[in-house]
Design a protein around this motif. Structure first.
Motif, mmCIF file in Angstrom:
data_model
loop_
_atom_site.group_PDB
_atom_site.id
_atom_site.type_symbol
_atom_site.label_atom_id
_atom_site.label_comp_id
_atom_site.label_asym_id
_atom_site.label_seq_id
_atom_site.Cartn_x
_atom_site.Cartn_y
_atom_site.Cartn_z
ATOM 1 N N PHE B 433 13.594 -75.870 8.985
ATOM 2 C CA PHE B 433 14.956 -75.479 9.266
ATOM 3 C C PHE B 433 15.793 -76.600 9.762
ATOM 4 N N ALA B 434 15.307 -77.504 10.844
ATOM 5 C CA ALA B 434 16.178 -78.256 11.317
ATOM 6 C C ALA B 434 16.003 -79.925 10.994
ATOM 7 N N ASP B 435 14.906 -80.178 10.276
ATOM 8 C CA ASP B 435 14.569 -81.564 9.703
ATOM 9 C C ASP B 435 13.897 -81.507 8.280
ATOM 10 N N PRO B 436 14.772 -80.929 7.391
ATOM 11 C CA PRO B 436 14.042 -80.617 6.107
ATOM 12 C C PRO B 436 13.488 -81.944 5.377
ATOM 13 N N ASP B 437 14.142 -83.249 5.654
ATOM 14 C CA ASP B 437 13.471 -84.596 5.161
ATOM 15 C C ASP B 437 12.194 -84.885 5.743
ATOM 16 N N TYR B 438 12.224 -84.405 7.015
ATOM 17 C CA TYR B 438 10.803 -84.797 7.625
ATOM 18 C C TYR B 438 9.790 -83.945 6.956
ATOM 19 N N LEU B 439 9.950 -82.696 6.857
ATOM 20 C CA LEU B 439 9.103 -81.695 6.264
ATOM 21 C C LEU B 439 8.901 -82.370 4.757
ATOM 22 N N LEU B 440 9.681 -82.866 3.822
ATOM 23 C CA LEU B 440 9.257 -83.272 2.870
ATOM 24 C C LEU B 440 8.477 -84.535 2.877
ATOM 25 N N GLN B 441 8.399 -85.310 3.940
ATOM 26 C CA GLN B 441 7.665 -86.557 4.120
ATOM 27 C C GLN B 441 6.103 -85.847 4.511
ATOM 28 N N ILE B 442 5.978 -84.844 5.371
ATOM 29 C CA ILE B 442 4.662 -84.348 5.775
ATOM 30 C C ILE B 442 4.150 -83.795 4.460
ATOM 31 N N VAL B 443 4.992 -83.094 3.708
ATOM 32 C CA VAL B 443 4.010 -82.545 2.483
ATOM 33 C C VAL B 443 3.699 -83.532 1.475
ATOM 34 N N ALA B 444 4.637 -84.796 1.481
ATOM 35 C CA ALA B 444 4.062 -86.037 0.597
ATOM 36 C C ALA B 444 2.914 -86.403 1.232
ATOM 37 N N TRP B 445 2.686 -86.753 2.475
ATOM 38 C CA TRP B 445 1.316 -87.142 3.043
ATOM 39 C C TRP B 445 0.284 -86.390 2.781
ATOM 40 N N THR B 446 0.767 -85.172 3.176
ATOM 41 C CA THR B 446 -0.553 -84.425 2.942
ATOM 42 C C THR B 446 -1.051 -84.017 1.605
ATOM 43 N N ALA B 447 -0.159 -84.101 0.828
ATOM 44 C CA ALA B 447 -0.385 -83.579 -0.562
ATOM 45 C C ALA B 447 -0.975 -84.846 -1.273
ATOM 46 N N ARG B 448 -0.279 -85.965 -1.360
ATOM 47 C CA ARG B 448 -0.600 -86.831 -1.949
ATOM 48 C C ARG B 448 -1.609 -87.903 -1.242
ATOM 49 N N ASP B 449 -1.876 -87.895 -0.116
ATOM 50 C CA ASP B 449 -3.230 -89.051 0.574
ATOM 51 C C ASP B 449 -4.175 -87.960 1.144
ATOM 52 N N ASP B 450 -3.947 -86.592 1.592
ATOM 53 C CA ASP B 450 -4.941 -85.512 1.866
ATOM 54 C C ASP B 450 -5.148 -86.014 3.157
ATOM 55 N N ARG B 451 -3.996 -86.370 3.885
ATOM 56 C CA ARG B 451 -4.149 -86.888 5.473
ATOM 57 C C ARG B 451 -2.955 -87.400 6.058
ATOM 58 N N LEU B 452 -3.045 -86.990 7.398
ATOM 59 C CA LEU B 452 -1.710 -87.152 8.136
ATOM 60 C C LEU B 452 -2.040 -87.703 9.216
ATOM 61 N N VAL B 453 -0.928 -88.851 9.715
ATOM 62 C CA VAL B 453 -1.181 -89.609 10.777
ATOM 63 C C VAL B 453 -0.073 -89.233 11.761
ATOM 64 N N MET B 454 0.002 -88.597 12.901
ATOM 65 C CA MET B 454 1.046 -88.473 13.959
ATOM 66 C C MET B 454 0.918 -89.280 15.229
ATOM 67 N N ALA B 455 1.590 -89.521 15.951
ATOM 68 C CA ALA B 455 1.305 -90.387 17.200
ATOM 69 C C ALA B 455 1.542 -89.527 18.456
ATOM 70 N N PHE B 456 0.376 -89.369 19.341
ATOM 71 C CA PHE B 456 0.776 -88.579 20.479
ATOM 72 C C PHE B 456 0.666 -89.613 21.572
ATOM 73 N N GLU B 457 1.985 -89.654 22.285
ATOM 74 C CA GLU B 457 2.293 -90.606 23.290
ATOM 75 C C GLU B 457 1.865 -91.974 22.796
ATOM 76 N N GLY B 458 2.224 -92.367 21.634
ATOM 77 C CA GLY B 458 2.167 -93.403 21.257
ATOM 78 C C GLY B 458 0.788 -93.919 20.675
ATOM 79 N N ALA B 459 -0.222 -93.080 20.830
ATOM 80 C CA ALA B 459 -1.570 -93.296 19.916
ATOM 81 C C ALA B 459 -1.784 -92.730 18.880
#
Lengths: 411, 675
Positions: B433-459
């Motif tokens: 809804f609010a950030d569609p290009d970010y969604l596309l990025q998430i889909v690309a990472w998870t679909a292509r790499d089968d892996r997702l890295v997100m930061a939690f308070e910098g880590a």
């Protein structure tokens, strides 16, 4: 419902040796503290379900048996109850420590060696069939010949069979029937040494005797419809006629084996001429879920009864109040049938329609087959699961159970 | 009667009296087995449940047995017959899976399902008050299961059912006969049709189940017409035509459901006027119902090759806005249709149309992001999950692209399926809804790499290193984007929670802004004290909510970005069920002048009765597709957590005292009863 049972600290603290969910469940509902001593594979399950647990490997009895006794003593455990044939000697060793009675160790060895067991019974004036220990195949052939020549059989007459049993295994495991020298060839070498017995033609039955203070507190007769297949509780009137004789025989066992307390599971034959022969005796719960059958028929839990017998802190009043009257207090006859596939190739588990519709049929614990091919059975093997029956009429129960042998559960 | 030697009497000769004697014997045994299960310790329940289950099955195979088991259903459940199985928590059950289980499973599993149906009936009729299931939920579930089993209900089991082992055919026949004895089939069909329209009004992305219910209704009507039954006599079936035609015959060119090849051939022979008719018919049907027919895909693919007239815009039913987006991004849209729109993936057409209408293509990164998606190759694991769900007729890449179109077009149509992954569903929906290009990025990472890295308070947190999430298995009954991305989000979300475990207080305070996006307010208001679970300065909580979100108390400021919030879920009897993640999208007046909160609920069906007069609306009160809504006071009375910008707290004293007091009273009448 499933509320916690209050544990009474004035009553005994029980160690169960071996992992049996039915036993654990029963003692968990009982008013005694307990701990389950079982191999490491049970740890996760015990922890997940809050079952008091001590890891122990029962592979071979060794000098560490003393260590297990000391560990349990430190924990405040009063007595150990064996649940399986393999833990009977451990219970003896542990109880020798806990109860400060070294004799219990030796007693346990008697229960674990079928040759010694028979000899001891014979010394105690108990009638046993002919038996001998065998170290090689030649011993088996010799025994078969000797028994049949004693029976004055001529060459060409069909032999009377002999029985071959492992010394230290429960029930039907490793039990073979030998009729000809050719049968002997089929015995693998690793089954020696073993016990050889003459065949007794007659009615075989099992007994469950709960013993405390050297007295029988409750005695049940389990009628075998066919050994290794089916059993029901309490026995028919025909067999119950023998009850007083059976009690005498069990009292002889108590003397011969010097049993102060515990649970005896002997097996007897009654021959056509009315003589009772002792087969063997075990100091642990019988197979074929006979304890569940006793509970179904009488309403008391036999595992709890067993713990009560072992518990040195149990009072005479508690024991008195625990048991119902044999036979007359039973609500019906509870039977069970062990299923073996009859076909060599099977696809599915299918309860025979006739059984499905039978009013005595209760439920089954059979699993669908994992493989299509059934391995050929050479000895009495392990059944694939049990089917339970319950009804009023012992004669009909016997018929229903023996009828099951002709039906296919796996098709 | 069974004779003494154990042989049954001839089946045909079984008289009622003998049957009932047999049933009595079975019920005796069943009662004993239930008592034994009641006594069992939790760890022995599963092992002991076999007896009661088997006896219940055999009892239900006897005439009158289903009723006798129905009378015992509460005891059976209390004793633990569902213990440690999927049926233990009826709130997560799925009607379509239930229907499959009844039809295909082994006797023991089918029996569990049959018992579950009896439980649904008992709960829906109010004779069994169930803590995890409201009577409305149960009634809806029952209507859906019946809808998926109309053939069994109305014509009895067929030969394949009758020959199933364990007398399951008889069990099903008796079961449905018993259910029909308590509910009228025509009423059920009406209820089912209403149910379908109600679900469609929420415009879900996943519609297979709805389509299969519609096919059942179609079959029922066809059957009913030949038998002169309820449907043709005006009882039952109202509103079914539009549903059936939307799936099977949306236009004049395919009125008799001729098959896709025939339709393709007809299109080739049509002139522009006829094609314009077809395009308009397809578009109207799709926008009316939210369902796209396989014929629609055939039309669009044919339209790709048609020149000079371009029918794609009309077939998508685009407005001036959508047409403009199409004209600006014509090559991209045609490439998307080429790859993603097939008869199997026809539902993506609706997503494509709405995506064009939303104008998201005008955001500079979305177009290039979609081009990347068109060329994206999938890692083996996500590809396998897609194949498991959708089969091999289309490449997993095509399914994922179709799923991306659906999510971008219908952000609020994302559902969590039968999984405890409301957080992941909410995040995907919010980004779409609010950030569609970010969604596309998430889909690309998870679909292509089968892996997702997100930061939690910098880590950084990597999904392949994080421990298990809330879902034991990767969700399978959801849309393609969720199939690919939700397992990763679930694990990362759980890991973020673990990293806050020591802090005290509600972990959502820190996790929500880190997980969902920069716009989630760093301020976090909580209605309860986490340590004690009791209400904590509740009046301040309500006043702050009004000051931040209520346009009449916050200076007329609309909600800018969707904000995650937490709801204390209650059932129709207003009893607390659990905490649930939702997102606030809008607060506005409806057409009757009531101030309402419009929110997203990741549950598949958001039309829920929360008790004490609080009924969540999903249509007719100014909702946009996929939104749920409640009057703001009702909403506040179930709210327990919301986010806000600490620099924009407004004037908490502005909320009227009597309204605040009424909200507190309503909370205390429901979820906060003993807090």
């Amino acid at each position: 419902m499933t509320t916690e049972t209050e544990k009474d600290p004035n009553k005994g603290y029980i160690a169960l040796l071996g992992w049996s969910l039915n036993a654990i469940e029963a003692i968990d509902r009982f008013d005694r503290r307990y701990v389950v001593v079982a191999p490491d594979w049970a740890r996760q399950y015990a922890e997940d379900n809050g079952i008091p647990y001590l890891a122990w490997s029962f592979d071979r009895l060794n000098e560490r048996s003393y260590e297990l006794g000391e560990r349990l003593k430190e924990m405040g455990v009063d007595v150990a109850v064996p649940l399986f044939e393999e833990t009977v000697e451990w219970a003896g060793a542990v109880n020798a420590v806990l109860l400060d009675n070294p004799r219990l160790m030796n007693q346990a060895f008697l229960f674990r060696d079928k040759g010694m067991m028979k000899r001891r019974a014979q010394l105690g004036g108990i009638r046993v069939g002919i038996f001998e220990e065998a170290d090689h195949k030649e011993d088996v052939v010799k025994f078969l010949r000797r028994v049949n020549s004693a029976l004055l059989k001529l060459d060409g007459d069909p032999n009377d069979p002999i029985h071959l049993k492992a010394f230290d295994k429960a029930g039907c495991l490793g039990h073979r029937v030998i009729r000809t020298p050719e049968d002997v060839d089929a015995i693998p070498d690793d089954e020696f040494p073993c016990l050889l017995e003459s065949h007794l033609d007659g009615w075989e039955f099992g007994v469950e005797a709960f013993v405390k203070d050297r007295k029988i507190q409750f005695l049940n007769i389990s009628e075998y419809v066919r050994l290794g297949y089916s059993v029901f509780v309490p026995a028919s009137a025909e067999l119950e006629k023998w009850r007083s004789r059976v009690e005498e025989e069990v009292e002889k066992l108590i003397e011969a084996f010097d049993v102060d307390f515990g649970f005896l599971h002997p097996e007897y034959f009654v021959t056509s001429d009315g003589k009772m022969y002792f087969g063997e005796v075990a100091y642990r719960p019988p197979g074929f879920n006979a304890f569940e059958l006793i509970e179904r028929a009488y309403g008391f839990n036999a595992y709890q009864a067993m713990a009560l017998m072992f518990d040195p802190k149990a009072t005479a009043e508690e024991v008195e109040g625990f048991f119902p009257k044999p036979v007359v207090d039973a609500k019906g006859h509870a039977g069970t049938f062990g299923v073996y596939p009859r076909r060599r190739v099977i696809n599915a588990l299918e309860i025979p329609e006739e059984t499905e519709k039978d009013p005595y049929f209760e439920f089954h614990e059979l699993a669908p087959p994992l493989e299509n091919k059934v391995t050929k059975r050479s000895a009495f093997g392990t059944h694939w699961g049990l089917v339970y029956f319950f009804g009023d009429d012992a004669v009909r129960m016997r018929d229903v159970l023996s009828r099951q042998e002709e039906l296919d559960y796996y098709v | 009667m069974t004779s003494v030697d154990g042989r049954p009497a001839e089946a045909g000769a079984t008289t009622g009296a003998d049957g009932s004697a047999r049933l009595d014997a079975l019920l005796d045994k069943l009662d004993h087995a239930i008592a034994r299960l009641e006594d069992a310790r939790p760890f022995a329940k599963r092992q002991r449940a076999g007896g009661p289950l088997d006896l219940a099955r055999r009892a239900m195979a006897e005439p009158g047995g289903v009723e006798a088991v129905y009378d015992r259903i509460r005891r059976l459940e209390g004793a633990g017959v569902f213990h440690d199985t999927d049926w233990a928590n009826p709130g997560i059950l799925h009607a379509s899976i239930a229907a499959q289980t009844l039809r295909l499973a082994d006797p023991a599993t089918a029996t569990l399902e049959a018992l579950s149906q009896l439980r649904m009936l008992a709960v829906s009729r109010g004779v069994y008050f169930h803590p995890g299931l409201s009577s409305e939920q149960a009634a809806n579930f029952l209507a859906q299961t019946i809808g998926l089993n109309l053939d069994l209900l109305l014509s009895g089991p067929d030969e394949a059912q009758r020959s199933r082992p364990g007398q399951i055919g008889d069990v099903l026949r008796h079961l449905f006969a018993f259910i029909v004895g308590h509910v009228d089939p025509a009423e059920v069909v009406d209820q089912l049709i209403a149910e379908i329209w109600r679900l469609l009004a929420q415009r879900p992305i996943v519609v297979e189940e709805i389509k299969s219910m519609i096919s059942q209704i179609a079959a029922w009507r066809a059957n009913d017409e030949t038998t002169g039954g309820a449907a043709t006599h005006g009882r039952g079936g109202w509103g079914a035509d539009r549903l059936i035609s939307a799936v099977f015959a949306p236009t004049a060119g395919c009125r008799e459901d001729p098959g896709l090849e025939v339709y393709g051939a007809r299109l080739a022979a049509m002139d522009d006027a006829a094609l314009a008719q077809e395009a308009a018919g397809l578009a109207r049907s799709m926008h009316d119902t939210g369902l796209a027919s396989a014929y629609h895909a055939v039309f669009l693919r044919a339209a790709l090759d048609r020149a000079p007239t371009d029918f794609i815009g009309p077939a998508l039913g685009l407005s001036a806005t959508g047409m403009d987006a199409y004209r600006c991004y014509r090559d991209l849209v045609r490439a998307l249709i080429e790859r993603a729109v097939h008869p199997e993936t026809a539902q993506a057409i609706y997503g494509l149309a709405l995506m064009l209408e939303r104008g998201v293509l005008y955001q500079p990164s979305v177009g290039p992001g979609l081009w990347r998606q068109i060329g994206l190759k999938l890692a083996p694991a996500p590809a396998e999950r897609l194949r498991t769900r959708y089969g091999t007729a289309r490449a997993p890449e095509d399914w994922l692209l179709a799923g991306v179109l659906s999510v971008l077009g219908q952000p609020l149509g994302v559902g969590q399926g039968n999984n405890p992954t409301c957080q992941a569903a909410r995040a995907l929906s919010m980004w779409a809804f609010a950030d569609p290009d970010y969604l596309l990025q998430i889909v690309a990472w998870t679909a292509r790499d089968d892996r997702l890295v997100m930061a939690f308070e910098g880590a950084p947190i990597s999904s392949d290193e994080a421990a298990a999430g809330l879902a034991a298995q990767a969700p399978a009954d959801v849309d393609p984007v969720s199939i690919v991305a939700a397992p990763h989000l679930d694990r990362i979300y759980a890991e973020m929670g673990r990293r806050c475990a020591e802090r005290g207080g509600d972990a959502h305070r820190w996790v929500n802004p880190e997980m969902h996006g920069w716009w989630v307010g760093r301020g976090c208001a909580l209605a309860v004290d986490v340590a004690t679970g009791r209400l904590d300065r509740y009046e301040d909580f309500v006043r702050r909510f009004y000051a931040v979100y209520h346009p009449l108390h916050n200076g007329g400021q609309p909600v800018i970005h969707p904000q995650p919030a937490g709801i204390a879920m209650t059932d129709a009897a207003a009893r607390y069920v659990g905490w649930h993640a939702i997102a606030i999208y809008r607060v506005a007046l409806d057409q009757e002048g009531v101030m309402r909160v419009y929110f997203y609920n990741p549950n598949n069906d958001s039309g829920q009765d929360w008790g004490d007069g609080v009924v969540v609306s999903t249509e007719g009160k100014g909702e946009r597709f996929g939104e749920s809504s409640l009057p703001i006071a009702d909403f506040a009375a179930r709210l327990y957590l919301f986010h806000y910008d600490p620099l924009e707290v407004g004037r908490p004293d502005s909320a009227p005292a009597d309204e605040v007091a009424a909200i507190e009273a309503a909370a205390r009448r429901s979820w906060a009863a003993d807090r």
